[in-house]
Motif scaffolding. Structure first.
Motif, mmCIF file in Angstrom:
data_model
loop_
_atom_site.group_PDB
_atom_site.id
_atom_site.type_symbol
_atom_site.label_atom_id
_atom_site.label_comp_id
_atom_site.label_asym_id
_atom_site.label_seq_id
_atom_site.Cartn_x
_atom_site.Cartn_y
_atom_site.Cartn_z
ATOM 1 N N GLY A 100 0.865 -1.226 -0.122
ATOM 2 C CA GLY A 100 -0.056 -0.309 -0.227
ATOM 3 C C GLY A 100 0.828 1.368 -0.036
ATOM 4 O O GLY A 100 1.878 1.207 0.743
ATOM 5 N N GLY A 101 0.537 2.019 -0.889
ATOM 6 C CA GLY A 101 1.354 3.159 -0.852
ATOM 7 C C GLY A 101 2.790 3.254 -1.390
ATOM 8 O O GLY A 101 3.747 3.882 -0.911
ATOM 9 N N GLY A 102 3.019 2.136 -2.257
ATOM 10 C CA GLY A 102 4.405 1.813 -2.344
ATOM 11 C C GLY A 102 5.214 1.158 -1.519
ATOM 12 O O GLY A 102 6.598 0.872 -1.853
ATOM 13 N N LYS A 103 4.566 0.723 -0.393
ATOM 14 C CA LYS A 103 5.502 0.055 0.607
ATOM 15 C C LYS A 103 4.949 -1.245 0.922
ATOM 16 O O LYS A 103 3.700 -1.670 0.612
ATOM 17 N N ILE A 104 6.036 -2.221 1.353
ATOM 18 C CA ILE A 104 5.640 -3.666 1.628
ATOM 19 C C ILE A 104 5.557 -3.564 3.109
ATOM 20 O O ILE A 104 6.485 -3.173 3.890
ATOM 21 N N LEU A 131 16.399 -4.147 -10.577
ATOM 22 C CA LEU A 131 14.938 -3.618 -9.919
ATOM 23 C C LEU A 131 14.111 -2.789 -10.513
ATOM 24 O O LEU A 131 12.907 -2.438 -9.908
ATOM 25 N N LYS A 132 14.218 -2.136 -11.442
ATOM 26 C CA LYS A 132 13.559 -1.286 -12.064
ATOM 27 C C LYS A 132 12.048 -1.527 -12.581
ATOM 28 O O LYS A 132 11.048 -0.855 -12.183
ATOM 29 N N LYS A 133 12.195 -2.434 -13.471
ATOM 30 C CA LYS A 133 10.824 -3.066 -13.781
ATOM 31 C C LYS A 133 10.152 -3.918 -12.881
ATOM 32 O O LYS A 133 8.876 -3.554 -12.887
ATOM 33 N N PRO A 134 10.732 -4.804 -11.985
ATOM 34 C CA PRO A 134 9.998 -5.449 -11.068
ATOM 35 C C PRO A 134 9.329 -4.412 -9.972
ATOM 36 O O PRO A 134 8.444 -4.713 -9.554
ATOM 37 N N ALA A 135 10.042 -3.336 -9.587
ATOM 38 C CA ALA A 135 9.457 -2.240 -8.758
ATOM 39 C C ALA A 135 8.131 -1.751 -9.286
ATOM 40 O O ALA A 135 7.150 -1.553 -8.640
ATOM 41 N N SER A 143 13.791 0.630 -3.537
ATOM 42 C CA SER A 143 14.282 0.590 -2.183
ATOM 43 C C SER A 143 13.529 -0.360 -1.313
ATOM 44 O O SER A 143 13.930 -0.912 -0.414
ATOM 45 N N GLN A 144 11.979 -0.492 -1.501
ATOM 46 C CA GLN A 144 11.137 -1.358 -0.810
ATOM 47 C C GLN A 144 11.611 -2.898 -1.119
ATOM 48 O O GLN A 144 11.621 -3.764 -0.211
ATOM 49 N N LEU A 145 11.766 -3.055 -2.446
ATOM 50 C CA LEU A 145 12.372 -4.665 -2.698
ATOM 51 C C LEU A 145 13.709 -4.574 -1.844
ATOM 52 O O LEU A 145 13.895 -5.887 -1.610
ATOM 53 N N ILE A 146 14.519 -3.884 -1.915
ATOM 54 C CA ILE A 146 15.960 -3.935 -1.387
ATOM 55 C C ILE A 146 15.719 -4.121 0.075
ATOM 56 O O ILE A 146 16.459 -5.200 0.672
ATOM 57 N N LYS A 147 14.907 -3.462 0.674
ATOM 58 C CA LYS A 147 14.306 -3.714 1.996
ATOM 59 C C LYS A 147 14.069 -5.083 2.310
ATOM 60 O O LYS A 147 14.260 -5.714 3.329
ATOM 61 N N LEU A 148 13.118 -5.548 1.428
ATOM 62 C CA LEU A 148 12.451 -6.930 1.659
ATOM 63 C C LEU A 148 13.738 -8.056 1.602
ATOM 64 O O LEU A 148 13.786 -8.908 2.347
#
Length: 172
Positions: A100-104, A131-135, A143-148
Protein backbone atom coordinates in the motif's frame (compact mmCIF):
# COMPACT_ATOMS: atom_id res chain seq x y z
CA UNK A 1 -2.19 -17.07 3.64
CA UNK A 2 -4.78 -16.08 1.13
CA UNK A 3 -6.15 -18.65 -1.28
CA UNK A 4 -4.54 -17.14 -4.40
CA UNK A 5 -1.02 -18.53 -4.17
CA UNK A 6 1.75 -17.42 -6.45
CA UNK A 7 2.79 -20.47 -8.49
CA UNK A 8 5.79 -21.05 -6.22
CA UNK A 9 6.20 -23.92 -3.74
CA UNK A 10 7.05 -21.47 -0.93
CA UNK A 11 3.49 -20.11 -1.29
CA UNK A 12 1.72 -23.45 -0.84
CA UNK A 13 -0.18 -24.17 2.35
CA UNK A 14 1.53 -26.54 4.81
CA UNK A 15 -0.42 -29.63 3.77
CA UNK A 16 0.31 -29.16 0.05
CA UNK A 17 3.99 -28.43 0.64
CA UNK A 18 4.37 -31.48 2.88
CA UNK A 19 2.91 -33.69 0.14
CA UNK A 20 5.94 -32.87 -2.00
CA UNK A 21 8.45 -33.45 0.82
CA UNK A 22 10.16 -36.41 2.42
CA UNK A 23 10.03 -36.15 6.18
CA UNK A 24 12.58 -37.69 8.48
CA UNK A 25 13.52 -37.51 12.10
CA UNK A 26 16.74 -37.97 13.92
CA UNK A 27 18.55 -37.34 17.14
CA UNK A 28 20.56 -34.15 17.30
CA UNK A 29 24.19 -34.41 18.29
CA UNK A 30 26.45 -31.95 20.03
CA UNK A 31 26.89 -30.46 23.49
CA UNK A 32 24.09 -30.27 25.99
CA UNK A 33 24.68 -32.96 28.59
CA UNK A 34 21.62 -34.02 30.51
CA UNK A 35 19.47 -31.41 28.74
CA UNK A 36 20.28 -32.79 25.29
CA UNK A 37 17.41 -34.52 23.55
CA UNK A 38 17.66 -38.26 23.96
CA UNK A 39 14.79 -38.98 21.59
CA UNK A 40 14.41 -38.31 17.89
CA UNK A 41 13.06 -34.77 17.82
CA UNK A 42 15.11 -33.38 14.92
CA UNK A 43 12.84 -32.76 11.93
CA UNK A 44 14.33 -33.19 8.46
CA UNK A 45 12.46 -32.07 5.33
CA UNK A 46 13.54 -32.63 1.73
CA UNK A 47 11.55 -31.03 -1.05
CA UNK A 48 11.54 -33.79 -3.68
CA UNK A 49 11.08 -31.63 -6.83
CA UNK A 50 14.02 -29.32 -6.00
CA UNK A 51 16.17 -31.37 -3.62
CA UNK A 52 16.28 -28.45 -1.16
CA UNK A 53 16.52 -29.49 2.49
CA UNK A 54 15.78 -27.94 5.85
CA UNK A 55 16.02 -29.21 9.40
CA UNK A 56 15.43 -28.06 12.94
CA UNK A 57 16.47 -29.53 16.26
CA UNK A 58 16.49 -26.67 18.74
CA UNK A 59 13.17 -27.54 20.38
CA UNK A 60 12.37 -30.60 22.49
CA UNK A 61 9.20 -31.27 20.53
CA UNK A 62 9.19 -32.96 17.13
CA UNK A 63 6.10 -31.01 16.05
CA UNK A 64 7.70 -27.67 16.98
CA UNK A 65 10.89 -28.63 15.14
CA UNK A 66 8.81 -29.67 12.12
CA UNK A 67 7.17 -26.25 12.08
CA UNK A 68 10.57 -24.50 12.25
CA UNK A 69 11.93 -26.77 9.49
CA UNK A 70 8.90 -25.92 7.31
CA UNK A 71 9.62 -22.20 7.65
CA UNK A 72 13.29 -22.76 6.84
CA UNK A 73 12.32 -24.81 3.79
CA UNK A 74 9.96 -22.05 2.60
CA UNK A 75 12.76 -19.49 2.93
CA UNK A 76 15.22 -21.78 1.09
CA UNK A 77 12.69 -22.27 -1.70
CA UNK A 78 12.05 -18.51 -1.88
CA UNK A 79 15.77 -17.82 -2.32
CA UNK A 80 16.93 -20.77 -4.41
CA UNK A 81 14.02 -21.80 -6.65
CA UNK A 82 12.54 -19.68 -9.44
CA UNK A 83 9.19 -20.01 -11.19
CA UNK A 84 7.92 -18.26 -14.29
CA UNK A 85 6.22 -14.89 -14.09
CA UNK A 86 2.98 -14.35 -15.99
CA UNK A 87 2.77 -11.77 -18.75
CA UNK A 88 0.60 -8.77 -17.99
CA UNK A 89 -0.72 -7.82 -14.59
CA UNK A 90 0.97 -9.59 -11.71
CA UNK A 91 0.78 -9.60 -7.95
CA UNK A 92 -1.03 -12.28 -6.01
CA UNK A 93 -3.88 -11.43 -3.64
CA UNK A 94 -1.40 -11.84 -0.80
CA UNK A 95 1.03 -9.39 -2.42
CA UNK A 96 -1.71 -6.83 -3.07
CA UNK A 97 -2.96 -7.18 0.52
CA UNK A 98 0.55 -6.42 1.85
CA UNK A 99 1.38 -3.48 -0.45
CA UNK A 100 0.00 0.00 0.00
CA UNK A 101 1.33 3.41 -0.89
CA UNK A 102 4.36 1.83 -2.57
CA UNK A 103 5.43 0.06 0.62
CA UNK A 104 5.55 -3.60 1.60
CA UNK A 105 4.06 -4.26 5.04
CA UNK A 106 5.32 -7.57 6.41
CA UNK A 107 7.55 -8.41 9.33
CA UNK A 108 10.28 -10.95 8.41
CA UNK A 109 9.01 -13.22 11.21
CA UNK A 110 5.45 -13.28 9.83
CA UNK A 111 4.10 -16.42 8.20
CA UNK A 112 3.54 -14.55 4.90
CA UNK A 113 7.15 -13.38 4.57
CA UNK A 114 8.54 -16.39 2.59
CA UNK A 115 5.68 -16.14 0.08
CA UNK A 116 6.25 -12.43 -0.47
CA UNK A 117 10.00 -12.98 -0.78
CA UNK A 118 9.47 -15.78 -3.34
CA UNK A 119 7.11 -13.64 -5.41
CA UNK A 120 9.46 -10.66 -5.39
CA UNK A 121 12.52 -12.77 -6.26
CA UNK A 122 10.67 -14.46 -9.14
CA UNK A 123 9.80 -11.07 -10.64
CA UNK A 124 13.31 -9.71 -10.04
CA UNK A 125 14.90 -12.79 -11.68
CA UNK A 126 12.50 -12.51 -14.61
CA UNK A 127 13.73 -8.94 -15.16
CA UNK A 128 17.40 -9.96 -15.21
CA UNK A 129 18.09 -9.01 -11.56
CA UNK A 130 17.60 -5.29 -12.23
CA UNK A 131 15.09 -3.67 -9.85
CA UNK A 132 13.48 -0.97 -12.02
CA UNK A 133 10.95 -3.12 -13.90
CA UNK A 134 10.08 -5.39 -10.95
CA UNK A 135 9.41 -2.35 -8.77
CA UNK A 136 6.98 -0.99 -11.38
CA UNK A 137 5.29 -4.35 -11.93
CA UNK A 138 4.90 -4.98 -8.20
CA UNK A 139 3.76 -1.41 -7.45
CA UNK A 140 6.53 -0.67 -4.94
CA UNK A 141 9.77 1.28 -4.96
CA UNK A 142 13.12 -0.36 -5.72
CA UNK A 143 14.23 0.56 -2.19
CA UNK A 144 11.27 -1.40 -0.79
CA UNK A 145 12.39 -4.47 -2.75
CA UNK A 146 15.92 -4.05 -1.40
CA UNK A 147 14.52 -3.76 2.13
CA UNK A 148 12.53 -6.98 1.63
CA UNK A 149 15.67 -8.80 0.45
CA UNK A 150 17.75 -7.41 3.33
CA UNK A 151 15.22 -8.81 5.80
CA UNK A 152 16.51 -12.28 4.84
CA UNK A 153 20.31 -12.00 4.31
CA UNK A 154 20.60 -15.15 2.10
CA UNK A 155 18.22 -13.44 -0.35
CA UNK A 156 20.49 -10.42 -0.57
CA UNK A 157 23.53 -12.68 -1.03
CA UNK A 158 21.73 -14.47 -3.89
CA UNK A 159 20.69 -11.15 -5.44
CA UNK A 160 24.26 -9.82 -5.44
CA UNK A 161 25.68 -13.12 -6.74
CA UNK A 162 23.25 -13.04 -9.67
CA UNK A 163 24.07 -9.38 -10.32
CA UNK A 164 27.82 -10.14 -10.25
CA UNK A 165 27.32 -12.83 -12.91
CA UNK A 166 25.78 -10.12 -15.11
CA UNK A 167 28.50 -7.53 -14.38
CA UNK A 168 26.07 -5.37 -12.40
CA UNK A 169 27.08 -3.50 -9.27
CA UNK A 170 26.15 -5.08 -5.93
CA UNK A 171 23.29 -3.69 -3.87
CA UNK A 172 23.93 -2.59 -0.32
Amino acid sequence: MLNDPWPHPACLDDEELLKSCDFGRSRASGPGGQHRNKVETMALLTHRPTGLKAHASERRSLSENKSVAMRRLRLALAVDFRTGVPIGEIGSKLWRSRVGGGKIACNPEHRDFPSLLAEAMDVIADAGWDLKKPALRLDVSASQLIKLLKDHPPAMVRMNAERALRNMHPLK
